[in-house]
Motif scaffolding. Structure first.
Motif, PDB file in Angstrom:
ATOM      1  N   PRO A   1       0.795  -1.226   0.000  1.00 18.26           N
ATOM      2  CA  PRO A   1       0.000   0.000   0.000  1.00 18.26           C
ATOM      3  C   PRO A   1       0.831   1.282   0.000  1.00 18.26           C
ATOM      4  N   THR A   2       2.016   1.237   0.616  1.00 14.01           N
ATOM      5  CA  THR A   2       2.866   2.438   0.596  1.00 14.01           C
ATOM      6  C   THR A   2       3.262   2.811  -0.825  1.00 14.01           C
ATOM      7  N   ALA A   3       3.446   1.803  -1.691  1.00 16.95           N
ATOM      8  CA  ALA A   3       3.752   2.086  -3.097  1.00 16.95           C
ATOM      9  C   ALA A   3       2.545   2.718  -3.772  1.00 16.95           C
ATOM     10  N   ARG A   4       1.347   2.274  -3.418  1.00 17.18           N
ATOM     11  CA  ARG A   4       0.137   2.857  -3.997  1.00 17.18           C
ATOM     12  C   ARG A   4       0.027   4.338  -3.628  1.00 17.18           C
ATOM     13  N   VAL A   5       0.368   4.666  -2.396  1.00 19.20           N
ATOM     14  CA  VAL A   5       0.310   6.072  -1.963  1.00 19.20           C
ATOM     15  C   VAL A   5       1.281   6.920  -2.775  1.00 19.20           C
ATOM     16  N   ARG A   6       2.500   6.411  -2.987  1.00 13.83           N
ATOM     17  CA  ARG A   6       3.480   7.177  -3.763  1.00 13.83           C
ATOM     18  C   ARG A   6       2.992   7.406  -5.189  1.00 13.83           C
ATOM     19  N   LEU A   7       2.410   6.386  -5.784  1.00 14.07           N
ATOM     20  CA  LEU A   7       1.905   6.519  -7.147  1.00 14.07           C
ATOM     21  C   LEU A   7       0.753   7.525  -7.216  1.00 14.07           C
ATOM     22  N   LEU A   8      -0.144   7.495  -6.244  1.00 14.56           N
ATOM     23  CA  LEU A   8      -1.257   8.441  -6.229  1.00 14.56           C
ATOM     24  C   LEU A   8      -0.766   9.868  -5.986  1.00 14.56           C
ATOM     25  N   ASP A   9       0.278  10.011  -5.179  1.00 16.69           N
ATOM     26  CA  ASP A   9       0.863  11.342  -4.969  1.00 16.69           C
ATOM     27  C   ASP A   9       1.422  11.904  -6.274  1.00 16.69           C
ATOM     28  N   VAL A  10       2.117  11.061  -7.024  1.00 14.54           N
ATOM     29  CA  VAL A  10       2.670  11.509  -8.302  1.00 14.54           C
ATOM     30  C   VAL A  10       1.549  11.843  -9.278  1.00 14.54           C
ATOM     31  N   ALA A  11       0.490  11.029  -9.298  1.00 20.39           N
ATOM     32  CA  ALA A  11      -0.645  11.310 -10.187  1.00 20.39           C
ATOM     33  C   ALA A  11      -1.254  12.667  -9.856  1.00 20.39           C
ATOM     34  N   ARG A  12      -1.334  13.008  -8.585  1.00 17.97           N
ATOM     35  CA  ARG A  12      -1.827  14.320  -8.185  1.00 17.97           C
ATOM     36  C   ARG A  12      -0.889  15.436  -8.651  1.00 17.97           C
ATOM     37  N   ASP A  13       0.396  15.240  -8.450  1.00 20.86           N
ATOM     38  CA  ASP A  13       1.382  16.262  -8.820  1.00 20.86           C
ATOM     39  C   ASP A  13       1.433  16.494 -10.323  1.00 20.86           C
ATOM     40  N   LEU A  14       1.080  15.464 -11.100  1.00 19.12           N
ATOM     41  CA  LEU A  14       1.106  15.587 -12.561  1.00 19.12           C
ATOM     42  C   LEU A  14      -0.260  15.981 -13.134  1.00 19.12           C
ATOM     43  N   ALA A  15      -1.196  16.343 -12.242  1.00 16.40           N
ATOM     44  CA  ALA A  15      -2.542  16.785 -12.639  1.00 16.40           C
ATOM     45  C   ALA A  15      -3.358  15.669 -13.262  1.00 16.40           C
ATOM     46  N   TRP A  16      -3.020  14.433 -12.964  1.00 11.88           N
ATOM     47  CA  TRP A  16      -3.830  13.298 -13.399  1.00 11.88           C
ATOM     48  C   TRP A  16      -4.939  13.017 -12.392  1.00 11.88           C
ATOM     49  N   LEU A  17      -4.810  13.536 -11.179  1.00 10.85           N
ATOM     50  CA  LEU A  17      -5.835  13.448 -10.154  1.00 10.85           C
ATOM     51  C   LEU A  17      -5.948  14.795  -9.465  1.00 10.85           C
TER      52      LEU A  17
END
Length: 558
Positions: A340-356
């Motif tokens: 799950p920690t990897a999932r959090v990192r991926l979601l953080d990057v998606a937010r930073d790249l305006a994908w979320l």
């Protein structure tokens, strides 16, 4: 004229019989070698080398300047050029060399070494290195650092590869992208002939120093700074898993990995160019982007709003945000990523790249936490993750639901997760578990208290009283250790612990109590009574000195 010719011939003959050393003149003096040291923990290894390397041939320069965070840049500006580099410090296996001494704030981030290696801002510091000595655990460990290998294989399978092919692809990616400490050090110290380090646990400073002393007494300095691995040195350190390698060369089959690393680390490259490289990565296998996810996160987290408004940066971000195919692949992978920690990192990057959007990211995280709550087994990592995500209380109450007795969520670990997410019921259950005879339950409570310490005085007194009533043993020791991070200042709680010290038959319990009291507010301690209790009631420790000794010394110090 004949006599003049005879005289010249006689002089030539005399010169021919002179000693060769006189005829050749004085022997050239070898230039002094510079031994650069980076001492972020003990100086034992440095001092052992200094004692045996003659000052006429070796100049020692300590690069760390205490209290100055930019000490590596300072060394660059000073024009220092190292022949030998000695780094002494604990190594966390990937990100930093650090000290175990609380008063020492200096550390050496590995990405700072990458910056110096890749950028032209400090061309001389490491340019003539012949040898590097890395005195830290796992500094040359050949095992990949990624803990998500199986998940990356699943990602490759989702993209259409057969399982065996996906496994081979992962191995190829890990090798190509420097996924081990050894590979990372080879990338940083490109062209260095010899790099010494440890493939597993390294010896502590005094042991390493005494081993160096024995080697240097036999070999002297004849193998130092020669650019060739020393079999004698490796032999002396053989019991401690010392190994040697060399920095990457231009012929290395994985040189592309260093090129990719430098795309992030080179401080000459503007953010827009780095984002362009990130876009290229995101168009490859998602698994390959996963290997760079922490570097991508560091880059995007540094982009504040003014930076994002710069035309070149805005254009690069817009290109990524508009790449629908890359976005769908990335989010599909993120939603099922493990751990799950990897999932959090991926979601953080998606937010930073305006994908979320930020709201959508929180929705994804809430879904993930709900999924974790429904799992039969959760543990310390999940507790830490839940507490970390809710550090600001954004998710308080989101999982404050009734628990079915005997159900999946009816245990201490799930209660600790609920407590992290603002559940009053969960917190009460966890604090009660801290007093359990089951050490596993105490361990879950301990994991929760690392993030959410007890601050209410009545709650603290109740917990301390409950722990004092436990039977002596491992569970009680662990429960006491969970209070060791608390800066206790309540006199009633401190007196309860003092009374427990006096009556317990266990030296381990006494040691744990001393660990709490040595960190407590000194003004709140009944120092005379406590010192008398320690001296009269201490149990002999199994291994010699203990925390009790340190507490006694502290109480005797004005």
């Amino acid at each position: 004229m004949f006599r003049s010719l005879v005289r010249r011939l006689a002089l030539l003959a005399a010169a021919a019989t002179m000693p060769l050393a006189w005829a050749a003149g004085p022997a050239p003096v070898a230039p002094q070698q510079t031994v650069c040291t980076v001492t972020v923990n003990s100086a034992d290894e440095k001092e052992a080398l200094r004692r045996h390397l003659p000052e006429s041939k070796y100049r020692f320069v300590e690069l760390v300047e205490r209290g100055r965070p930019d000490w590596l840049d300072s060394s660059c500006r000073a024009g220092i050029s190292c022949d030998v580099l000695v780094i002494s410090g604990h190594y966390d296996g990937g990100n930093s060399f650090f000290s175990d001494q609380l008063e020492v704030q200096e550390h050496l981030p590995v990405d700072e070494l990458e910056r110096v290696s890749c950028s032209d801002s400090c061309p001389g510091l490491f340019s003539r290195l012949k040898e590097v000595y890395l005195f830290g655990c796992n500094t040359l460990n050949p095992q990949p650092q990624s803990s998500a290998s199986s998940d990356i294989v699943r990602s490759l399978v989702r993209e259409g590869l057969a399982p065996k092919q996906a496994q081979r692809e992962l191995q190829s990616l890990a090798a190509a992208h420097g996924e081990s400490s050894r590979d990372r050090m080879r990338q940083i110290f490109k062209g260095v002939p010899v790099i010494y380090g440890f493939s597993s646990t390294a010896p502590l400073g005094p042991t390493a120093a005494s081993t160096l002393e024995r080697y240097l007494r036999v070999s002297g300095d004849r193998e130092i700074a020669r650019g060739h691995p020393s079999g004698r040195l490796l032999g002396h350190f053989a019991p401690f898993s010392m190994t040697a390698t060399q920095g990457m060369t231009d012929e290395d089959p994985h040189l592309q990995a260093r090129h990719d690393m430098c795309q992030f680390a080179d401080d000459r490259r503007p953010p827009a160019e780095k984002l362009g490289f990130v876009h290229q990565l995101l168009q490859r296998h998602t698994a390959e982007a996963r290997l760079y996810i922490d570097r991508i996160r560091r880059l995007t987290s540094m982009l504040d709003e003014p930076m994002r408004q710069r035309p070149a940066v805005a254009q690069a971000l817009a290109a990524i945000a508009g790449d629908a195919a890359a976005r769908e692949r990335f989010l599909e992978d993120a939603r099922v990523a493990e751990p799950p920690t990897a999932r959090v990192r991926l979601l953080d990057v998606a937010r930073d790249l305006a994908w979320l959007t930020e709201d959508r990211r929180w929705e994804e995280l809430a879904l993930m936490l709900g999924e974790l709550q429904s799992r039969r087994q959760v543990g310390v990592p999940e507790i830490g993750l839940a507490c970390g995500l809710n550090a600001q209380g954004d998710l308080d109450g989101a999982f404050n639901r009734r628990v079915v007795p005997g159900g999946v969520a009816d245990d201490v670990a799930h209660a600790a997760m609920r407590a992290c997410l603002g559940s009053a019921e969960g917190r009460a259950r966890v604090l009660q578990a801290l007093q359990s005879k089951d050490e596993a339950d105490v361990a879950m409570a301990q994991a929760y208290l690392r993030h959410q310490p007890i601050t209410d005085v009545d709650e603290l007194r109740s917990v301390v009283s409950g722990i004092a009533g436990m039977a002596p043993g491992d569970a009680q020791v662990r429960a006491l250790e969970s209070l060791g991070r608390h800066y206790l200042s309540d006199r009633e709680a401190l007196d309860t612990l003092t009374d427990l010290f006096a009556r317990t038959p266990s030296w381990e319990v006494q040691n744990a109590i001393a660990g709490i009291l040595i960190r407590a507010d000194r003004k709140s301690l009944a120092r005379t009574r406590l010192l008398l209790t320690l001296v009269e009631n201490r149990r002999p420790p199994a291994g010699g000195n203990s925390m009790v000794d340190a507490l006694i010394v502290r109480l005797q110090t004005p």
